[in-house]
Write a protein that holds these residues in place. Structure first.
Motif, PDB file in Angstrom:
ATOM      1  N   THR A  75      32.144  33.567  43.294  1.00  0.00           N
ATOM      2  CA  THR A  75      33.390  33.504  44.065  1.00  0.00           C
ATOM      3  C   THR A  75      34.425  34.452  43.472  1.00  0.00           C
ATOM      4  O   THR A  75      34.662  34.435  42.254  1.00  0.00           O
ATOM      5  N   ILE A  76      35.019  35.291  44.322  1.00  0.00           N
ATOM      6  CA  ILE A  76      36.044  36.256  43.919  1.00  0.00           C
ATOM      7  C   ILE A  76      37.197  36.150  44.909  1.00  0.00           C
ATOM      8  O   ILE A  76      36.982  36.190  46.120  1.00  0.00           O
ATOM      9  N   GLU A  77      38.422  36.049  44.400  1.00  0.00           N
ATOM     10  CA  GLU A  77      39.589  35.968  45.287  1.00  0.00           C
ATOM     11  C   GLU A  77      40.698  36.888  44.790  1.00  0.00           C
ATOM     12  O   GLU A  77      40.776  37.199  43.605  1.00  0.00           O
TER      13      GLU A  77
ATOM     14  N   ILE B  18      37.151  42.282  37.713  1.00  0.00           N
ATOM     15  CA  ILE B  18      35.834  41.716  37.405  1.00  0.00           C
ATOM     16  C   ILE B  18      35.294  42.421  36.170  1.00  0.00           C
ATOM     17  O   ILE B  18      35.158  43.645  36.153  1.00  0.00           O
ATOM     18  N   VAL B  19      35.004  41.636  35.124  1.00  0.00           N
ATOM     19  CA  VAL B  19      34.455  42.202  33.888  1.00  0.00           C
ATOM     20  C   VAL B  19      33.192  41.420  33.522  1.00  0.00           C
ATOM     21  O   VAL B  19      32.874  40.403  34.136  1.00  0.00           O
ATOM     22  N   GLY B  20      32.488  41.908  32.511  1.00  0.00           N
ATOM     23  CA  GLY B  20      31.265  41.256  32.073  1.00  0.00           C
ATOM     24  C   GLY B  20      30.315  42.271  31.495  1.00  0.00           C
ATOM     25  O   GLY B  20      30.549  43.486  31.596  1.00  0.00           O
TER      26      GLY B  20
ATOM     27  N   LYS C 115      44.618  38.252  37.781  1.00  0.00           N
ATOM     28  CA  LYS C 115      43.495  37.318  37.796  1.00  0.00           C
ATOM     29  C   LYS C 115      42.268  38.035  37.257  1.00  0.00           C
ATOM     30  O   LYS C 115      42.065  39.217  37.550  1.00  0.00           O
ATOM     31  N   GLY C 116      41.468  37.328  36.459  1.00  0.00           N
ATOM     32  CA  GLY C 116      40.268  37.938  35.901  1.00  0.00           C
ATOM     33  C   GLY C 116      39.042  37.085  36.136  1.00  0.00           C
ATOM     34  O   GLY C 116      39.114  35.848  36.131  1.00  0.00           O
ATOM     35  N   TYR C 117      37.926  37.760  36.367  1.00  0.00           N
ATOM     36  CA  TYR C 117      36.634  37.089  36.548  1.00  0.00           C
ATOM     37  C   TYR C 117      35.656  37.673  35.548  1.00  0.00           C
ATOM     38  O   TYR C 117      35.447  38.889  35.518  1.00  0.00           O
TER      39      TYR C 117
ATOM     40  N   THR D 216      37.009  32.170  34.816  1.00  0.00           N
ATOM     41  CA  THR D 216      37.986  32.612  35.814  1.00  0.00           C
ATOM     42  C   THR D 216      39.352  32.121  35.373  1.00  0.00           C
ATOM     43  O   THR D 216      39.528  30.921  35.136  1.00  0.00           O
ATOM     44  N   ASP D 217      40.299  33.025  35.231  1.00  0.00           N
ATOM     45  CA  ASP D 217      41.651  32.627  34.819  1.00  0.00           C
ATOM     46  C   ASP D 217      42.579  33.822  35.004  1.00  0.00           C
ATOM     47  O   ASP D 217      42.166  34.864  35.515  1.00  0.00           O
TER      48      ASP D 217
END
Length: 235
Positions: free
Chosen positions: A24-26, A35-37, A204-206, A216-217
């Motif tokens: 889920t991405i918003e 979006i990182v990882g 916001k970060g995922y 997610t925060d």
């Protein structure tokens, strides 16, 4: 209310295995969502799923409250999405100005005002507007790619690794311009390898791991989370 809501996305490319699992991405209006990882986490795949470039087996994508799950990428552009891929994102044999004009191919109104806004945002492009994009530095080509996407007058700008291969100074400058774009009310969704710097500007970060949401925060909260710092930000 999120402007973009991509909920519970599960899917992959063609008939291959699922790469995304209940992801889920918003992003709210005027918000920078990052979006990182680790490598292979499905970051770019999540971005492409939002843009309609792979089939979702489950989940949905809504833009401004409208379900666009089954729309083609072209139709999503008409709805207000713009996507800047990591590579092959300019026409190298065309001038800077011609590249920007290509971004306005769906428009039927006067594009001069938008062109001036992009030249204000990226002054070097005005200076080099007659030069072929292929002759520019990597950072300048990225500015052309972002400028061309902005010519569509998007409500959501998606950037896949915008600072890949550019110097730290150019990266900081690009991030400053991205903040400026968001302040105009455009939502930004960005995949970025430089996780620490990206979360620094993120509302916001995922954090994705193996195609799933791991954390997610807010960008600030993720920067200060000991587990995120240890596992994904180098301590």
């Amino acid at each position: 209310m999120s402007y973009l809501s991509a909920s519970n996305m599960t899917g992959g490319y063609g008939r291959g295995a699922d790469i995304l699992h209940d992801c889920t991405i918003e992003a709210a209006e005027g918000e920078i969502a990052v979006i990182v990882g680790p490598n292979g986490a499905g970051k770019s795949t999540a971005m492409k799923a939002v843009f309609g470039m792979l089939n979702l087996r489950q989940g949905s994508v809504t833009l401004d409250g409208e379900d666009i799950t089954h729309l083609t990428p072209q139709d999503r552009v008409a709805k207000g999405m713009a996507f800047v891929p990591q590579t092959s994102n300019v026409f190298p044999s065309m001038s800077v100005e011609e590249n920007l004009e290509m971004g306005a191919f769906l428009r039927r109104d006067n594009i001069t005002g938008t062109m001036e806004q992009i030249y204000d945002l990226f002054p070097i492009l005005k200076e080099k507007r007659r030069q072929n994009a292929g002759e520019l530095s990597g950072g300048q080509r990225q500015q052309v790619a972002v400028g061309r996407a902005l010519m569509t007058q998007p409500k959501l700008l998606m950037l896949d690794e915008p600072t890949a291969g550019v110097s730290p100074i150019v990266m900081d400058e690009l991030f400053d311009r991205i903040i400026e774009v968001a302040r105009t009310g455009i939502s930004i969704l960005m995949v970025e390898q430089n996780a620490r710097q990206a979360l620094n500007i993120a509302d916001k970060g995922y954090v994705l791991v193996q195609g799933r949401n791991r954390f997610t925060d807010t960008g600030e909260a993720l920067m200060n989370d000991p587990e995120v710092r240890k596992s994904f930000l180098g301590g």
